[in-house]
Write a protein that holds these residues in place. Structure first.
Motif, PDB file in Angstrom:
ATOM      1  N   GLN A 115      52.018 -19.821   6.007  1.00  0.00           N
ATOM      2  CA  GLN A 115      51.963 -18.687   6.930  1.00  0.00           C
ATOM      3  C   GLN A 115      52.280 -17.357   6.256  1.00  0.00           C
ATOM      4  O   GLN A 115      52.295 -16.317   6.907  1.00  0.00           O
ATOM      5  CB  GLN A 115      52.921 -18.921   8.102  1.00  0.00           C
ATOM      6  CG  GLN A 115      52.562 -20.144   8.934  1.00  0.00           C
ATOM      7  CD  GLN A 115      53.512 -20.331  10.110  1.00  0.00           C
ATOM      8  OE1 GLN A 115      54.294 -19.456  10.435  1.00  0.00           O
ATOM      9  NE2 GLN A 115      53.444 -21.505  10.738  1.00  0.00           N
ATOM     10  N   GLU A 139      57.476 -17.522   2.424  1.00  0.00           N
ATOM     11  CA  GLU A 139      57.324 -18.685   3.303  1.00  0.00           C
ATOM     12  C   GLU A 139      58.126 -19.867   2.774  1.00  0.00           C
ATOM     13  O   GLU A 139      58.455 -19.944   1.591  1.00  0.00           O
ATOM     14  CB  GLU A 139      55.846 -19.058   3.398  1.00  0.00           C
ATOM     15  CG  GLU A 139      55.263 -19.501   2.074  1.00  0.00           C
ATOM     16  CD  GLU A 139      53.776 -19.731   2.135  1.00  0.00           C
ATOM     17  OE1 GLU A 139      53.262 -20.507   1.309  1.00  0.00           O
ATOM     18  OE2 GLU A 139      53.123 -19.143   3.008  1.00  0.00           O
ATOM     19  N   GLY A 147      44.996 -24.921   6.849  1.00  0.00           N
ATOM     20  CA  GLY A 147      45.884 -23.778   6.989  1.00  0.00           C
ATOM     21  C   GLY A 147      47.165 -24.061   7.731  1.00  0.00           C
ATOM     22  O   GLY A 147      48.226 -23.518   7.403  1.00  0.00           O
ATOM     23  N   GLU A 148      47.107 -24.956   8.745  1.00  0.00           N
ATOM     24  CA  GLU A 148      48.326 -25.223   9.518  1.00  0.00           C
ATOM     25  C   GLU A 148      49.390 -25.941   8.696  1.00  0.00           C
ATOM     26  O   GLU A 148      50.573 -25.922   9.043  1.00  0.00           O
ATOM     27  CB  GLU A 148      47.991 -26.036  10.776  1.00  0.00           C
ATOM     28  CG  GLU A 148      47.420 -27.418  10.502  1.00  0.00           C
ATOM     29  CD  GLU A 148      45.913 -27.422  10.399  1.00  0.00           C
ATOM     30  OE1 GLU A 148      45.307 -28.419  10.808  1.00  0.00           O
ATOM     31  OE2 GLU A 148      45.335 -26.437   9.897  1.00  0.00           O
ATOM     32  N   TYR A 149      48.974 -26.569   7.594  1.00  0.00           N
ATOM     33  CA  TYR A 149      49.932 -27.248   6.711  1.00  0.00           C
ATOM     34  C   TYR A 149      50.180 -26.457   5.431  1.00  0.00           C
ATOM     35  O   TYR A 149      51.048 -26.846   4.635  1.00  0.00           O
ATOM     36  CB  TYR A 149      49.433 -28.645   6.340  1.00  0.00           C
ATOM     37  CG  TYR A 149      49.246 -29.555   7.529  1.00  0.00           C
ATOM     38  CD1 TYR A 149      50.342 -30.107   8.188  1.00  0.00           C
ATOM     39  CD2 TYR A 149      47.977 -29.853   7.998  1.00  0.00           C
ATOM     40  CE1 TYR A 149      50.169 -30.952   9.282  1.00  0.00           C
ATOM     41  CE2 TYR A 149      47.789 -30.687   9.099  1.00  0.00           C
ATOM     42  CZ  TYR A 149      48.892 -31.230   9.736  1.00  0.00           C
ATOM     43  OH  TYR A 149      48.726 -32.060  10.819  1.00  0.00           O
TER      44      TYR A 149
END
Length: 420
Positions: free
Chosen positions: A55, A84, A128-130
């Motif tokens: 992120q 991050e 992307g979420e990981y």
């Protein structure tokens, strides 16, 4: 609202304005209270929270006291970037183990399994979420490439093998997966299979007949009689639609041209009004009657047209019609009234009214009235010229914007190309 004396107070604002002011003050108070609640010591809240993996970093604007040795309680504003959060070794291992079933499911696309690949694969570049990036490699890129494209047009019916490897990385940890694929030819309908078979045969015939001027196709193929046709060109079907569109556009254009002509005529009438009135003042002041002034002005206009010194102007054309009416026996009052109505503008209607009244009441006050009208006409012409100048400046904005866009492209494109 009423005061104690029974008199009504005049508030400086309406009820709606009062509601808006109260709402603004209420929101300010709510935000101030919320800000006060959040404005405690960060050390008491556990520090600056990091964003999750993938992120990006988070920027915190905080105030720090104690940096100034002279004024310990003075708060110094500081902007701190917080990177991050990263996975630990244990978390990364667990994550990579969980990702493999998801990759297997998503990469298949429209295929049923890795043992029967017939269409393109869905190979993502990242999750992307990981916060995980993926890099694909193929041991047989002519059959299956690293973008997921499956090139099975000439694949044998028994199938061919390929291996896809993907490296998953979160920036610090890396894991490699390996997928074994069996690629088969794409599914074809009976018609497609027959056409594909015939195309293969035609290719062989083309090689045999390369020395001939043309490729001779067979009339009998596989026990069937064949007929060959060139496909019809269906683009001409658009012509009726284009005809209707053109007819509609011509109708619209006709209306627009009519409006433009009416607007142009109106502008010319307004421009010529001051000139017409001033000439009437001069000729009437010289002793001519109104009719004589009209005739003299019309004669001068006709001479200018014949010699090519003047262009056609609607105001003078209407004066010519008025003179023609007078010569044919129409009364002066009626002729002057119709002159104003044909011009159709308020200023000409006013002029025709003055001329009609002069026929009824005498022309004693006509010159004075025309002189006042001439002053007003010149002021009107000046305002019209100013308005047209502003409109011309507005119309120039569009080409200026196009020129600006062209200049920006000439500057920006070379700048972008310099990075490659």
């Amino acid at each position: 609202m009423w005061n104690k004396g029974g008199k009504k107070w005049n508030l400086p604002f309406t009820k709606q304005q009062a509601v808006c002011i109260a709402a603004g003050m209420g929101l300010y108070a709510a935000m101030a209270i919320t800000s006060g609640l959040r404005g405690g010591s960060i050390s008491d809240e556990g520090g600056l929270k990091r964003a999750g993996p993938g992120q990006g970093e988070t920027i915190y604007d905080i105030e720090v006291s104690g940096l100034d040795k002279k004024e310990q309680h003075r708060k110094v504003p500081v902007r701190i970037p917080v990177s991050e959060r990263r996975y630990s070794e244990k978390e990364a291992k667990k994550l990579f183990e969980q990702l493999k079933p998801r990759l297997e499911k998503e990469m298949l696309g429209d295929n049923e399994s890795f043992a029967a690949i017939r269409s393109n694969l869905n190979l993502k570049k990242s999750l992307g979420e990981y916060g995980v990036k993926l890099r694909w490699e193929s041991d047989n890129p002519e059959l299956v490439d690293s973008l997921g494209g499956v090139h099975n047009e000439t694949t044998k019916e028994k199938g061919e093998s390929a291996v896809l490897r993907v490296s998953a990385s979160d920036g610090r940890h890396e894991y490699t997966y390996e997928f074994h694929l069996t690629v088969y030819p794409p599914f074809l309908t009976p018609e497609e299979q027959a056409a594909d078979k015939f195309l293969t045969w035609a290719g062989k015939e083309d090689l045999k007949q390369q020395t001939e001027d043309s490729l001779i196709l067979p009339t009998i193929y596989d026990g069937q009689k064949l007929n060959y046709y060139l496909p019809k060109d269906g683009s001409y079907r658009l012509f009726p639609v284009l005809g209707l569109v053109m007819a509609a556009l011509l109708h619209i254009k006709k209306g627009v041209d009519k409006q433009n002509q009416a607007k142009k005529r109106e502008q010319q009438l307004l421009f010529d009004y001051s000139e017409v009135v001033s000439k009437l003042v001069v000729y009437i002041g010289a002793g001519l009657t109104v009719r004589g002034a009209f005739e003299r002005i019309s004669a001068g206009y006709e001479a200018g047209i014949r010699e090519g010194k003047r262009e056609t102007r609607p105001a003078y054309e209407e004066m010519l019609k008025t003179v023609s009416q007078l010569n044919s026996g129409v009364s002066e009052g009626r002729a002057f009234g119709e002159f104003g109505r044909r011009c159709g503008l308020q200023s000409y209607l006013k002029l025709s009214t003055l001329l009609e009244q002069s026929q009824k009441n005498g022309s004693r006050q006509l010159r004075q009235a025309l002189e006042l009208e001439m002053v007003s006409a010149f002021e009107q012409r000046k305002n019209l010229a100013k308005k047209l100048g502003e409109e011309a400046g507005t119309k120039l904005l569009l080409p200026l914007f196009f020129m600006l866009a062209e200049v920006m492209v000439m500057i920006v494109v070379p700048a972008f190309l310099s990075f490659y």
